[in-house]
Design a protein around this motif. Structure first.
Motif, PDB file in Angstrom:
ATOM      1  N   ASN A 150     -56.288 -13.499 -35.776  1.00 36.68           N
ATOM      2  CA  ASN A 150     -57.471 -14.366 -35.824  1.00 36.68           C
ATOM      3  C   ASN A 150     -58.606 -13.798 -34.978  1.00 36.68           C
ATOM      4  O   ASN A 150     -58.378 -13.274 -33.886  1.00 36.68           O
ATOM      5  CB  ASN A 150     -57.091 -15.768 -35.321  1.00 36.68           C
ATOM      6  CG  ASN A 150     -58.301 -16.656 -35.083  1.00 36.68           C
ATOM      7  OD1 ASN A 150     -58.899 -16.651 -34.020  1.00 36.68           O
ATOM      8  ND2 ASN A 150     -58.648 -17.446 -36.083  1.00 36.68           N
ATOM      9  N   SER A 152     -62.646 -15.218 -33.950  1.00 34.85           N
ATOM     10  CA  SER A 152     -63.640 -16.272 -34.121  1.00 34.85           C
ATOM     11  C   SER A 152     -64.867 -15.993 -33.253  1.00 34.85           C
ATOM     12  O   SER A 152     -64.767 -15.427 -32.162  1.00 34.85           O
ATOM     13  CB  SER A 152     -63.051 -17.648 -33.764  1.00 34.85           C
ATOM     14  OG  SER A 152     -62.689 -17.697 -32.397  1.00 34.85           O
ATOM     15  N   LEU A 168     -67.396 -19.567 -36.723  1.00 31.44           N
ATOM     16  CA  LEU A 168     -66.901 -18.857 -37.891  1.00 31.44           C
ATOM     17  C   LEU A 168     -65.615 -18.150 -37.496  1.00 31.44           C
ATOM     18  O   LEU A 168     -65.572 -17.448 -36.480  1.00 31.44           O
ATOM     19  CB  LEU A 168     -67.926 -17.835 -38.380  1.00 31.44           C
ATOM     20  CG  LEU A 168     -67.464 -16.891 -39.509  1.00 31.44           C
ATOM     21  CD1 LEU A 168     -67.257 -17.672 -40.797  1.00 31.44           C
ATOM     22  CD2 LEU A 168     -68.478 -15.773 -39.716  1.00 31.44           C
ATOM     23  N   GLU A 169     -64.547 -18.364 -38.273  1.00 25.92           N
ATOM     24  CA  GLU A 169     -63.280 -17.709 -37.966  1.00 25.92           C
ATOM     25  C   GLU A 169     -62.731 -17.008 -39.201  1.00 25.92           C
ATOM     26  O   GLU A 169     -62.914 -17.453 -40.324  1.00 25.92           O
ATOM     27  CB  GLU A 169     -62.249 -18.709 -37.425  1.00 25.92           C
ATOM     28  CG  GLU A 169     -61.790 -19.752 -38.408  1.00 25.92           C
ATOM     29  CD  GLU A 169     -60.584 -20.526 -37.899  1.00 25.92           C
ATOM     30  OE1 GLU A 169     -59.700 -19.913 -37.277  1.00 25.92           O
ATOM     31  OE2 GLU A 169     -60.543 -21.751 -38.117  1.00 25.92           O
ATOM     32  N   VAL A 170     -62.070 -15.869 -38.946  1.00 23.20           N
ATOM     33  CA  VAL A 170     -61.432 -15.093 -39.998  1.00 23.20           C
ATOM     34  C   VAL A 170     -59.975 -14.892 -39.612  1.00 23.20           C
ATOM     35  O   VAL A 170     -59.669 -14.528 -38.469  1.00 23.20           O
ATOM     36  CB  VAL A 170     -62.115 -13.730 -40.189  1.00 23.20           C
ATOM     37  CG1 VAL A 170     -61.402 -12.921 -41.268  1.00 23.20           C
ATOM     38  CG2 VAL A 170     -63.587 -13.914 -40.544  1.00 23.20           C
ATOM     39  N   ASN A 171     -59.072 -15.171 -40.549  1.00 21.65           N
ATOM     40  CA  ASN A 171     -57.638 -15.006 -40.323  1.00 21.65           C
ATOM     41  C   ASN A 171     -57.056 -14.039 -41.348  1.00 21.65           C
ATOM     42  O   ASN A 171     -57.269 -14.205 -42.556  1.00 21.65           O
ATOM     43  CB  ASN A 171     -56.906 -16.350 -40.454  1.00 21.65           C
ATOM     44  CG  ASN A 171     -57.266 -17.321 -39.348  1.00 21.65           C
ATOM     45  OD1 ASN A 171     -56.702 -17.293 -38.270  1.00 21.65           O
ATOM     46  ND2 ASN A 171     -58.236 -18.194 -39.621  1.00 21.65           N
ATOM     47  N   TYR A 172     -56.332 -13.043 -40.861  1.00 30.79           N
ATOM     48  CA  TYR A 172     -55.527 -12.186 -41.730  1.00 30.79           C
ATOM     49  C   TYR A 172     -54.065 -12.499 -41.433  1.00 30.79           C
ATOM     50  O   TYR A 172     -53.617 -12.395 -40.286  1.00 30.79           O
ATOM     51  CB  TYR A 172     -55.802 -10.712 -41.455  1.00 30.79           C
ATOM     52  CG  TYR A 172     -54.798  -9.796 -42.137  1.00 30.79           C
ATOM     53  CD1 TYR A 172     -54.866  -9.574 -43.512  1.00 30.79           C
ATOM     54  CD2 TYR A 172     -53.777  -9.190 -41.416  1.00 30.79           C
ATOM     55  CE1 TYR A 172     -53.946  -8.759 -44.148  1.00 30.79           C
ATOM     56  CE2 TYR A 172     -52.851  -8.371 -42.045  1.00 30.79           C
ATOM     57  CZ  TYR A 172     -52.935  -8.157 -43.402  1.00 30.79           C
ATOM     58  OH  TYR A 172     -52.009  -7.359 -44.025  1.00 30.79           O
ATOM     59  N   TRP A 184     -55.687 -13.987 -46.633  1.00 29.76           N
ATOM     60  CA  TRP A 184     -56.907 -14.109 -45.829  1.00 29.76           C
ATOM     61  C   TRP A 184     -57.376 -15.562 -45.839  1.00 29.76           C
ATOM     62  O   TRP A 184     -57.178 -16.279 -46.820  1.00 29.76           O
ATOM     63  CB  TRP A 184     -58.020 -13.225 -46.391  1.00 29.76           C
ATOM     64  CG  TRP A 184     -57.804 -11.751 -46.200  1.00 29.76           C
ATOM     65  CD1 TRP A 184     -57.159 -10.902 -47.052  1.00 29.76           C
ATOM     66  CD2 TRP A 184     -58.231 -10.966 -45.094  1.00 29.76           C
ATOM     67  NE1 TRP A 184     -57.166  -9.632 -46.549  1.00 29.76           N
ATOM     68  CE2 TRP A 184     -57.832  -9.632 -45.336  1.00 29.76           C
ATOM     69  CE3 TRP A 184     -58.927 -11.243 -43.913  1.00 29.76           C
ATOM     70  CZ2 TRP A 184     -58.091  -8.593 -44.462  1.00 29.76           C
ATOM     71  CZ3 TRP A 184     -59.200 -10.204 -43.039  1.00 29.76           C
ATOM     72  CH2 TRP A 184     -58.781  -8.898 -43.308  1.00 29.76           C
ATOM     73  N   VAL A 186     -60.997 -17.693 -44.410  1.00 26.77           N
ATOM     74  CA  VAL A 186     -62.254 -17.754 -43.680  1.00 26.77           C
ATOM     75  C   VAL A 186     -62.613 -19.220 -43.496  1.00 26.77           C
ATOM     76  O   VAL A 186     -62.586 -19.998 -44.464  1.00 26.77           O
ATOM     77  CB  VAL A 186     -63.381 -17.020 -44.438  1.00 26.77           C
ATOM     78  CG1 VAL A 186     -64.698 -17.160 -43.683  1.00 26.77           C
ATOM     79  CG2 VAL A 186     -63.032 -15.554 -44.623  1.00 26.77           C
TER      80      VAL A 186
END
Length: 205
Positions: A150, A152, A168-172, A184, A186
């Motif tokens: 993660n 953010s 805003l957060e992005v998870n792989y 993924w 977002v």
């Protein structure tokens, strides 16, 4: 000494998930579904010590409010939570575990899920925050983990007299719960900071 300077602060945090084109699997394969998801919430007490340590405990839950049965949990779920963290001049780090079971509802499917949220946030100033706070899940019925990587980025702004945190957060997902798990994700989080009426009642303010 480590006397608390913010003794026993109560908090209530509801989360209203708005799902847009959520992939769901049916007889015709995968389709997209949109709407309000099940509302999650937590309520608890916390203490911040003079040495910067923050600890808290409380209850976490999920309300069966989803507007589309294809992504609805159809259960009231409850369980315990706790938080242990430390503030530093550069930011905050800690860990936030919780667990939920199904309590009642119109689905008799057994639900038991543990969440572990490691927290590492840098606070460079100006209302900005950068770091990670990904939520790992362990599903007890299937004995499967879901583990995201993660990142953010957030900023707190003023909307009139109300502080609002935009993030805003992005998870792989390095480990997926099952074959159909997301790879993924977002997310956009909007968190207004409002007066806690429960805290006012307890402290007689």
């Amino acid at each position: 000494e480590t006397e608390p300077f913010d003794a026993f602060v109560t908090r209530l945090r509801p989360a209203f998930p708005i799902l847009v084109e959520q992939p769901v699997f049916g007889a015709s394969g995968f389709t997209g579904a949109s709407g309000l998801g099940d509302i999650g919430f937590d309520i608890g007490y916390g203490v911040t010590e003079k040495n910067g340590i923050l600890w808290a405990f409380g209850m976490v839950g999920t309300l069966p409010t989803a507007t589309d049965s294809r992504f609805a949990g159809k259960q009231l779920r409850l369980g315990p939570e706790m938080l242990l963290a430390r503030f530093e001049k550069w930011g905050i780090y800690g860990i936030f575990p919780s667990h939920q079971w199904n309590v009642t509802g119109w689905s008799d499917k057994y639900y038991a899920n543990t969440q572990i949220q490691p927290i590492l946030k840098f606070l460079p100033g100006g209302g900005w925050s950068v770091g990670t706070a990904g939520i790992m899940n362990y599903d007890w019925p299937s004995h499967q983990w879901s583990v995201p990587v993660n990142l953010s980025v957030g900023k707190t702004v003023m909307a009139g007299k109300t502080p609002v945190k935009l993030e805003l957060e992005v998870n792989y997902y390095a480990v997926q719960n099952d074959t159909f798990g997301a790879k993924w994700m977002v997310g956009i989080n909007i968190t207004p900071v409002v007066k806690n009426v429960f805290n006012s009642w307890i402290h007689g303010e």
